[in-house]
Design an enzyme around this catalytic site. Structure first.
Site, PDB file in Angstrom:
ATOM      1  N   ARG A  30       0.883  -1.179   0.000  1.00  0.00           N
ATOM      2  CA  ARG A  30       0.000   0.000   0.000  1.00  0.00           C
ATOM      3  C   ARG A  30       0.913   1.218   0.000  1.00  0.00           C
ATOM      4  O   ARG A  30       1.595   1.478   0.973  1.00  0.00           O
ATOM      5  CB  ARG A  30      -0.908  -0.046   1.239  1.00  0.00           C
ATOM      6  CG  ARG A  30      -1.504   1.283   1.594  1.00  0.00           C
ATOM      7  CD  ARG A  30      -2.618   1.181   2.585  1.00  0.00           C
ATOM      8  NE  ARG A  30      -2.295   0.598   3.863  1.00  0.00           N
ATOM      9  CZ  ARG A  30      -1.591   1.209   4.829  1.00  0.00           C
ATOM     10  NH1 ARG A  30      -1.100   2.414   4.649  1.00  0.00           N
ATOM     11  NH2 ARG A  30      -1.391   0.601   5.985  1.00  0.00           N
ATOM     12  N   HIS A  71      -3.531   4.124   4.968  1.00  0.00           N
ATOM     13  CA  HIS A  71      -4.571   3.080   5.045  1.00  0.00           C
ATOM     14  C   HIS A  71      -5.900   3.640   4.550  1.00  0.00           C
ATOM     15  O   HIS A  71      -6.546   3.112   3.650  1.00  0.00           O
ATOM     16  CB  HIS A  71      -4.685   2.592   6.491  1.00  0.00           C
ATOM     17  CG  HIS A  71      -5.895   1.775   6.749  1.00  0.00           C
ATOM     18  ND1 HIS A  71      -6.024   0.482   6.292  1.00  0.00           N
ATOM     19  CD2 HIS A  71      -7.046   2.070   7.398  1.00  0.00           C
ATOM     20  CE1 HIS A  71      -7.219   0.017   6.667  1.00  0.00           C
ATOM     21  NE2 HIS A  71      -7.850   0.956   7.326  1.00  0.00           N
ATOM     22  N   TYR A  95       4.370   4.962  11.347  1.00  0.00           N
ATOM     23  CA  TYR A  95       4.729   3.554  11.561  1.00  0.00           C
ATOM     24  C   TYR A  95       5.578   2.930  10.459  1.00  0.00           C
ATOM     25  O   TYR A  95       5.862   1.745  10.506  1.00  0.00           O
ATOM     26  CB  TYR A  95       3.471   2.700  11.806  1.00  0.00           C
ATOM     27  CG  TYR A  95       2.403   2.823  10.737  1.00  0.00           C
ATOM     28  CD1 TYR A  95       2.481   2.081   9.557  1.00  0.00           C
ATOM     29  CD2 TYR A  95       1.316   3.678  10.911  1.00  0.00           C
ATOM     30  CE1 TYR A  95       1.510   2.190   8.583  1.00  0.00           C
ATOM     31  CE2 TYR A  95       0.329   3.801   9.935  1.00  0.00           C
ATOM     32  CZ  TYR A  95       0.435   3.057   8.778  1.00  0.00           C
ATOM     33  OH  TYR A  95      -0.530   3.172   7.804  1.00  0.00           O
TER      34      TYR A  95
HETATM   35  C1  LIG Z   1     -13.806  -7.392  12.076  1.00  0.00           C
HETATM   36  C2  LIG Z   1     -13.112  -6.068  11.978  1.00  0.00           C
HETATM   37  N1  LIG Z   1     -12.190  -5.719  12.895  1.00  0.00           N
HETATM   38  C3  LIG Z   1     -11.563  -4.532  12.823  1.00  0.00           C
HETATM   39  C4  LIG Z   1     -11.843  -3.658  11.812  1.00  0.00           C
HETATM   40  C5  LIG Z   1     -11.142  -2.311  11.743  1.00  0.00           C
HETATM   41  N2  LIG Z   1     -10.207  -2.308  10.601  1.00  0.00           N
HETATM   42  C6  LIG Z   1     -10.563  -1.733   9.450  1.00  0.00           C
HETATM   43  S1  LIG Z   1      -9.391  -1.932   8.275  1.00  0.00           S
HETATM   44  C7  LIG Z   1      -8.379  -2.767   9.320  1.00  0.00           C
HETATM   45  C8  LIG Z   1      -7.054  -3.299   8.829  1.00  0.00           C
HETATM   46  C9  LIG Z   1      -7.233  -4.291   7.728  1.00  0.00           C
HETATM   47  O1  LIG Z   1      -6.022  -4.699   7.197  1.00  0.00           O
HETATM   48  P1  LIG Z   1      -5.944  -5.721   6.011  1.00  0.00           P
HETATM   49  O2  LIG Z   1      -6.881  -6.846   6.211  1.00  0.00           O
HETATM   50  O3  LIG Z   1      -4.512  -6.074   5.837  1.00  0.00           O
HETATM   51  O4  LIG Z   1      -6.476  -4.919   4.741  1.00  0.00           O
HETATM   52  P2  LIG Z   1      -5.973  -3.531   4.137  1.00  0.00           P
HETATM   53  O5  LIG Z   1      -6.738  -2.446   4.838  1.00  0.00           O
HETATM   54  O6  LIG Z   1      -4.507  -3.427   4.348  1.00  0.00           O
HETATM   55  O7  LIG Z   1      -6.339  -3.579   2.697  1.00  0.00           O
HETATM   56  C10 LIG Z   1      -8.965  -2.878  10.574  1.00  0.00           C
HETATM   57  C11 LIG Z   1      -8.330  -3.545  11.733  1.00  0.00           C
HETATM   58  C12 LIG Z   1     -12.824  -4.043  10.877  1.00  0.00           C
HETATM   59  N3  LIG Z   1     -13.157  -3.267   9.845  1.00  0.00           N
HETATM   60  N4  LIG Z   1     -13.420  -5.245  10.959  1.00  0.00           N
END
Ligand SMILES: Cc1ncc(C[n+]2csc(CCOP(=O)(O)OP(=O)(O)O)c2C)c(N)n1
Length: 365
Positions: free
Chosen positions: A258, A262, A271
């Site tokens: 990425r 985020h 970070y």
């Molecule tokens: C079940 C759940 N827990 C926590 C969150 C909060 N949250 C939103 S995005 C994220 C990180 C996700 O990372 P990843 O799966 O690697 O996907 P990326 O955003 O990097 O595409 C979190 C913890 C959520 N949306 N759903």
């Protein structure tokens, strides 16, 4: 008694374009010039639309958005391996994939401004709305895949996408197990972009790859260079062919990065270092793919200029269509939490509107 080895496992990694865009001729997929151009056009539109949406957000013209820069190959290439009648069950960081599934850019603008209408892909009703709840889309994808065979749709497959962070959710493991046991025609594509907000991969999992998690469920798993559009396409195509032939699910780990924040609510400089970002800038999926098309003699600077002008026009038109929809009811999202009006949600609506009133913002822009 000596221990005996009862099984042996290994995980393979696929690259077809190297980091400078030179193709491995032995592995080059059988894609027409039109398909290759279509893929590059989608990746470029996604990159340019992403940049414009980031600007709109910074200007206060749309809400919080997830940004996709750097992940265009991992997002767009899989769609080329699907038919329109297959299902796409995505997360929230696949703008390119959604555009390739026929979703309009106006949809994304609407969605990220709280309009329920942005959830509807009028051009393909087998594209599910975005899933914000991590990994929740995976059991849904398995259900669709299983149901398609139950309904005697012999040819349908389901592609689902998610991030590296989602692989720590129970839903991920339950979905893989169910899919494997039911032999469901589903392709699990993890966009491993190295971070789940501020959590780096090394503390997300102790596994050295995400792909190896397939081994525990008895299904094929492969790691691909996620910034190499050809490798991503090829791995997904092989998985789709297996699924269509009732040979069950596959887990694909597309290793990517990425490039930006985020979401627009995040500051990645807190970070990760600029040096780390620079390493990945050199692996930009668009630059590599453009070099490949140019070497093939099907792309030049004139085509590039035309493409960028065309994308700019499409984006301008989408922004104009979106902004002409004003005034926008600030409390519209409360209409869609449930199919019926619920007291708890209505109380929250009142509180929200009272807060806007107090702040002097009537939600008209
Ligand atoms: C079940 C759940 N827990 C926590 C969150 C909060 N949250 C939103 S995005 C994220 C990180 C996700 O990372 P990843 O799966 O690697 O996907 P990326 O955003 O990097 O595409 C979190 C913890 C959520 N949306 N759903």
């Amino acid at each position: 008694m000596p221990l005996k080895t009862i099984d042996d496992f290994n995980i393979q990694q696929l690259h077809i374009l190297d980091e400078t865009g030179i193709v491995d001729k032995d592995l080059e997929p059988d894609l027409s010039d039109d398909d290759l151009k279509k893929l590059f056009q989608a990746m470029t539109l996604s990159r340019m639309a992403d940049a414009r949406m980031l600007n709109l957000q910074r200007q206060g013209r749309i809400g919080t958005i997830p940004v996709n820069k750097g992940q265009e190959a991992a997002s767009c290439a899989p769609i080329l391996a699907l038919k329109e009648t297959d299902w796409f069950v995505g997360s929230y960081r696949e703008l390119g994939a959604r555009l390739m599934r026929g979703e309009t850019l106006e949809n994304s603008l609407l969605l990220f401004n709280g309009w329920e209408e942005g959830n509807v892909n009028e051009n393909n009703d087998r594209t599910l709305p975005i899933s914000i709840v991590l990994a929740s889309q995976l059991p849904q994808a398995v259900g669709l895949a299983y149901a398609s065979r139950y309904m005697k749709e012999k040819d349908t497959v389901v592609l689902t996408m998610f991030g590296d962070g989602a692989t720590s959710e129970g839903d991920f493991h339950e979905a893989l197990n169910f899919a494997a046991v039911l032999n469901a025609p589903v392709i699990f594509l993890c966009q491993n972009n190295q971070y789940a907000i501020s959590t780096p991969l090394k503390i997300q999992t102790k596994s050295s790859t995400i792909a190896q998690k397939a081994i525990a469920y008895g299904i094929p798993g492969i790691q691909v260079d996620g910034n190499d559009a050809l490798a991503v396409y090829q791995a997904v195509k092989e998985a789709v062919d297996r699924a269509r032939a009732d040979e069950g699910p596959t887990l694909i780990e597309a290793v990517t990065f990425r490039m930006l924040m985020h979401t627009t609510a995040d500051d990645p400089s807190r970070y990760r270092s600029d040096d780390e970002v620079a390493v990945w800038e050199a692996k930009d999926p668009l630059i590599r793919f453009k070099k490949y098309l140019t070497d093939k003699g099907i792309w030049d600077e004139k085509s590039q200029e035309r493409l960028e002008a065309d994308c700019k026009q499409q984006i301008d038109d989408a922004v104009q269509a979106f902004e002409s929809r004003k005034p926008f009811a600030a409390d519209a999202p409360f209409d869609y939490v449930f199919g019926t009006r619920e007291p708890l949600i209505e109380a929250q609506r009142e509180k929200f509107l009272a807060k806007l009133e107090k702040e002097g913002d009537h939600g008209e822009d």
